[in-house]
Design a protein around this motif. Sequence first.
Motif, PDB file in Angstrom:
ATOM      1  N   LEU A  69       0.831  -1.206   0.000  1.00 14.14           N
ATOM      2  CA  LEU A  69       0.000   0.000   0.000  1.00 14.14           C
ATOM      3  C   LEU A  69       0.864   1.254   0.000  1.00 14.14           C
ATOM      4  CD1 LEU A  69      -3.005  -0.578   2.453  1.00 14.14           C
ATOM      5  CD2 LEU A  69      -3.084  -0.351  -0.036  1.00 14.14           C
ATOM      6  N   VAL A  70       1.978   1.199   0.720  1.00 16.13           N
ATOM      7  CA  VAL A  70       2.888   2.353   0.755  1.00 16.13           C
ATOM      8  C   VAL A  70       3.462   2.609  -0.635  1.00 16.13           C
ATOM      9  CG1 VAL A  70       5.029   3.270   1.729  1.00 16.13           C
ATOM     10  CG2 VAL A  70       3.453   1.967   3.174  1.00 16.13           C
ATOM     11  N   LYS A  71       3.893   1.549  -1.293  1.00 22.15           N
ATOM     12  CA  LYS A  71       4.457   1.707  -2.629  1.00 22.15           C
ATOM     13  C   LYS A  71       3.402   2.213  -3.605  1.00 22.15           C
ATOM     14  CE  LYS A  71       8.191  -0.444  -5.145  1.00 22.15           C
ATOM     15  NZ  LYS A  71       9.007  -1.671  -5.319  1.00 22.15           N
ATOM     16  N   ALA A  72       2.174   1.736  -3.457  1.00 20.45           N
ATOM     17  CA  ALA A  72       1.085   2.234  -4.299  1.00 20.45           C
ATOM     18  C   ALA A  72       0.829   3.706  -4.022  1.00 20.45           C
ATOM     19  CB  ALA A  72      -0.182   1.426  -4.046  1.00 20.45           C
ATOM     20  N   GLY A  73       0.930   4.102  -2.757  1.00 18.28           N
ATOM     21  CA  GLY A  73       0.750   5.505  -2.409  1.00 18.28           C
ATOM     22  C   GLY A  73       1.802   6.387  -3.041  1.00 18.28           C
ATOM     23  N   VAL A  74       3.042   5.912  -3.087  1.00 20.57           N
ATOM     24  CA  VAL A  74       4.110   6.674  -3.744  1.00 20.57           C
ATOM     25  C   VAL A  74       3.798   6.840  -5.224  1.00 20.57           C
ATOM     26  CG1 VAL A  74       6.573   6.724  -4.303  1.00 20.57           C
ATOM     27  CG2 VAL A  74       5.838   5.929  -2.048  1.00 20.57           C
ATOM     28  N   ARG A  75       3.269   5.788  -5.854  1.00 20.42           N
ATOM     29  CA  ARG A  75       2.898   5.897  -7.265  1.00 20.42           C
ATOM     30  C   ARG A  75       1.769   6.906  -7.451  1.00 20.42           C
ATOM     31  NH1 ARG A  75       3.194   0.235  -6.907  1.00 20.42           N
ATOM     32  NH2 ARG A  75       0.933   0.022  -7.110  1.00 20.42           N
ATOM     33  N   LEU A  76       0.807   6.883  -6.545  1.00 28.80           N
ATOM     34  CA  LEU A  76      -0.309   7.831  -6.641  1.00 28.80           C
ATOM     35  C   LEU A  76       0.156   9.276  -6.527  1.00 28.80           C
ATOM     36  CD1 LEU A  76      -3.035   6.019  -4.483  1.00 28.80           C
ATOM     37  CD2 LEU A  76      -3.096   6.407  -6.966  1.00 28.80           C
ATOM     38  N   ARG A  77       1.276   9.494  -5.840  1.00 36.30           N
ATOM     39  CA  ARG A  77       1.794  10.854  -5.691  1.00 36.30           C
ATOM     40  C   ARG A  77       2.752  11.240  -6.813  1.00 36.30           C
ATOM     41  NH1 ARG A  77       1.064  13.251  -0.827  1.00 36.30           N
ATOM     42  NH2 ARG A  77       1.148  15.155  -2.093  1.00 36.30           N
ATOM     43  N   GLY A  78       2.861  10.404  -7.838  1.00 36.48           N
ATOM     44  CA  GLY A  78       3.577  10.835  -9.029  1.00 36.48           C
ATOM     45  C   GLY A  78       4.927  10.225  -9.298  1.00 36.48           C
ATOM     46  N   LEU A  79       5.425   9.357  -8.421  1.00 31.17           N
ATOM     47  CA  LEU A  79       6.705   8.698  -8.690  1.00 31.17           C
ATOM     48  C   LEU A  79       6.434   7.277  -9.185  1.00 31.17           C
ATOM     49  CD1 LEU A  79       9.298   9.571  -5.870  1.00 31.17           C
ATOM     50  CD2 LEU A  79       9.336  10.253  -8.273  1.00 31.17           C
ATOM     51  N   PRO A  80       6.814   6.940 -10.414  1.00 29.65           N
ATOM     52  CA  PRO A  80       6.521   5.609 -10.963  1.00 29.65           C
ATOM     53  C   PRO A  80       7.491   4.552 -10.460  1.00 29.65           C
ATOM     54  CG  PRO A  80       7.689   6.931 -12.590  1.00 29.65           C
ATOM     55  CD  PRO A  80       7.463   7.829 -11.410  1.00 29.65           C
ATOM     56  N   VAL A  81       7.331   4.167  -9.187  1.00 26.45           N
ATOM     57  CA  VAL A  81       8.308   3.298  -8.536  1.00 26.45           C
ATOM     58  C   VAL A  81       8.085   1.816  -8.818  1.00 26.45           C
ATOM     59  CG1 VAL A  81       8.853   4.923  -6.701  1.00 26.45           C
ATOM     60  CG2 VAL A  81       6.913   3.363  -6.425  1.00 26.45           C
ATOM     61  N   GLY A  82       7.085   1.484  -9.629  1.00 23.18           N
ATOM     62  CA  GLY A  82       6.832   0.088  -9.955  1.00 23.18           C
ATOM     63  C   GLY A  82       6.096  -0.633  -8.844  1.00 23.18           C
ATOM     64  N   GLY A  83       5.900  -1.927  -9.063  1.00 23.68           N
ATOM     65  CA  GLY A  83       5.195  -2.735  -8.077  1.00 23.68           C
ATOM     66  C   GLY A  83       6.137  -3.423  -7.126  1.00 23.68           C
ATOM     67  N   VAL A  84       5.554  -4.263  -6.258  1.00 24.56           N
ATOM     68  CA  VAL A  84       6.357  -5.017  -5.303  1.00 24.56           C
ATOM     69  C   VAL A  84       6.808  -6.332  -5.925  1.00 24.56           C
ATOM     70  CG1 VAL A  84       5.301  -4.004  -3.250  1.00 24.56           C
ATOM     71  CG2 VAL A  84       4.244  -6.003  -4.319  1.00 24.56           C
ATOM     72  N   ARG A  85       7.884  -6.877  -5.379  1.00 24.99           N
ATOM     73  CA  ARG A  85       8.357  -8.178  -5.817  1.00 24.99           C
ATOM     74  C   ARG A  85       7.647  -9.288  -5.057  1.00 24.99           C
ATOM     75  NH1 ARG A  85      14.999  -7.464  -6.256  1.00 24.99           N
ATOM     76  NH2 ARG A  85      15.013  -6.452  -8.311  1.00 24.99           N
ATOM     77  N   ARG A 127      -7.502  -3.468  -7.680  1.00 30.26           N
ATOM     78  CA  ARG A 127      -8.053  -2.213  -8.211  1.00 30.26           C
ATOM     79  C   ARG A 127      -8.975  -1.539  -7.196  1.00 30.26           C
ATOM     80  NH1 ARG A 127      -6.326   1.473 -11.300  1.00 30.26           N
ATOM     81  NH2 ARG A 127      -7.035   2.753  -9.576  1.00 30.26           N
ATOM     82  N   ASP A 128      -9.807  -2.335  -6.548  1.00 29.88           N
ATOM     83  CA  ASP A 128     -10.728  -1.792  -5.547  1.00 29.88           C
ATOM     84  C   ASP A 128      -9.968  -1.177  -4.376  1.00 29.88           C
ATOM     85  OD1 ASP A 128     -13.335  -1.504  -4.078  1.00 29.88           O
ATOM     86  OD2 ASP A 128     -12.367  -2.984  -2.777  1.00 29.88           O
ATOM     87  N   HIS A 129      -8.960  -1.880  -3.897  1.00 30.94           N
ATOM     88  CA  HIS A 129      -8.178  -1.367  -2.774  1.00 30.94           C
ATOM     89  C   HIS A 129      -7.381  -0.133  -3.169  1.00 30.94           C
ATOM     90  CE1 HIS A 129      -8.269  -5.525  -0.580  1.00 30.94           C
ATOM     91  NE2 HIS A 129      -9.390  -4.844  -0.472  1.00 30.94           N
ATOM     92  N   LEU A 130      -6.902  -0.115  -4.396  1.00 27.34           N
ATOM     93  CA  LEU A 130      -6.172   1.059  -4.871  1.00 27.34           C
ATOM     94  C   LEU A 130      -7.101   2.272  -4.944  1.00 27.34           C
ATOM     95  CD1 LEU A 130      -3.386   1.973  -5.857  1.00 27.34           C
ATOM     96  CD2 LEU A 130      -4.091   1.394  -8.182  1.00 27.34           C
ATOM     97  N   GLU A 134      -6.664   5.749  -2.844  1.00 26.34           N
ATOM     98  CA  GLU A 134      -6.626   7.064  -3.476  1.00 26.34           C
ATOM     99  C   GLU A 134      -7.640   8.006  -2.835  1.00 26.34           C
ATOM    100  OE1 GLU A 134      -6.344   8.937  -7.972  1.00 26.34           O
ATOM    101  OE2 GLU A 134      -7.274   6.965  -7.685  1.00 26.34           O
ATOM    102  N   LYS A 135      -8.845   7.530  -2.586  1.00 28.00           N
ATOM    103  CA  LYS A 135      -9.865   8.365  -1.951  1.00 28.00           C
ATOM    104  C   LYS A 135      -9.461   8.739  -0.522  1.00 28.00           C
ATOM    105  CE  LYS A 135     -13.668   6.432  -4.678  1.00 28.00           C
ATOM    106  NZ  LYS A 135     -14.874   5.544  -4.648  1.00 28.00           N
TER     107      LYS A 135
END
Length: 301
Positions: A258-274, A282-285, A289-290
Amino acid sequence: MEFNGILFFPVTPFAEDGSVETDLLARHITRGVENGAGGVFVACGTGEFHALSTEELAVCARVAVTAAAGRIPVVAAAGGPLPLVGQQTAALAEAGVDGVLLLPPYLVTSPQRGLVDYVRAVTESSDLPVIVYQRANAVPTPETAAELARLPRVVGIKDGVGDIELMHRTVRRVRRESGAGFHFFNGLPTAEMTVHAYRGLGIPLYSSAVFAFAPEIALAFHRAVGAGDEETASLLLDEFYVPLVALRDESPGYAVSLVKAGVRLRGLPVGGVRAPLRDPTRDHLDRLEKLLDHGLRTVAA
């Protein structure tokens, strides 16, 4: 090492080919330093230490040291079998980090004497200061913690267990013998939820996963707690942190993904987790975001 403020645990960005994306990591860490982090803990739990090779760990450490540029301490993780820890700490020392966060030995549950032997072996093989990560199969008794604190290069204990009574006894025992200079850290997931309890034990330092993707929210909460502004702290807990924890607990590994997804939502394309971690559905993302938007609006208001 001296820490003042929120402890920043950056994510590890991955490129499309799976390699560590060093430019993005440098930007991520630079933003955290400029936002007022009190220390950078690179390639640790949030940074997917479990999924990194020793070479990748060293790359992350070098990037962090360069990005921090001496402004705040840089700590990197090591852990697992002793021969591997030796390779890791040698690489981290060469990278120029200020210290090591020592994760538990791999898999096995040891007696307390074995835990002391493990930490001693690490400290004797490296000149780097060591912070012992108390969690999983590495939970010292207060007596063992005091013995660990007497080892020449052990400078702190980070708690990832959350046993308040145990921590109270541990803090009292260690500080009675080693003094107030020994560091204790609240390292629980979404540590803001337990900040008040740990401050009552004399442990004001904590790691903030939220700082990695929403420093505005993390800093507002940190300032409120430090100033005794319980109205603001309670508002942020109710409006942001409590629902974030509810979402985090819906799937194992979400404390990282979720933290990594949050970083992506803020504009840094850090990729997914391994693997074996999984990215949010999609629902959780959408819910993240909301919630993030709501948290930022709450701070702005």
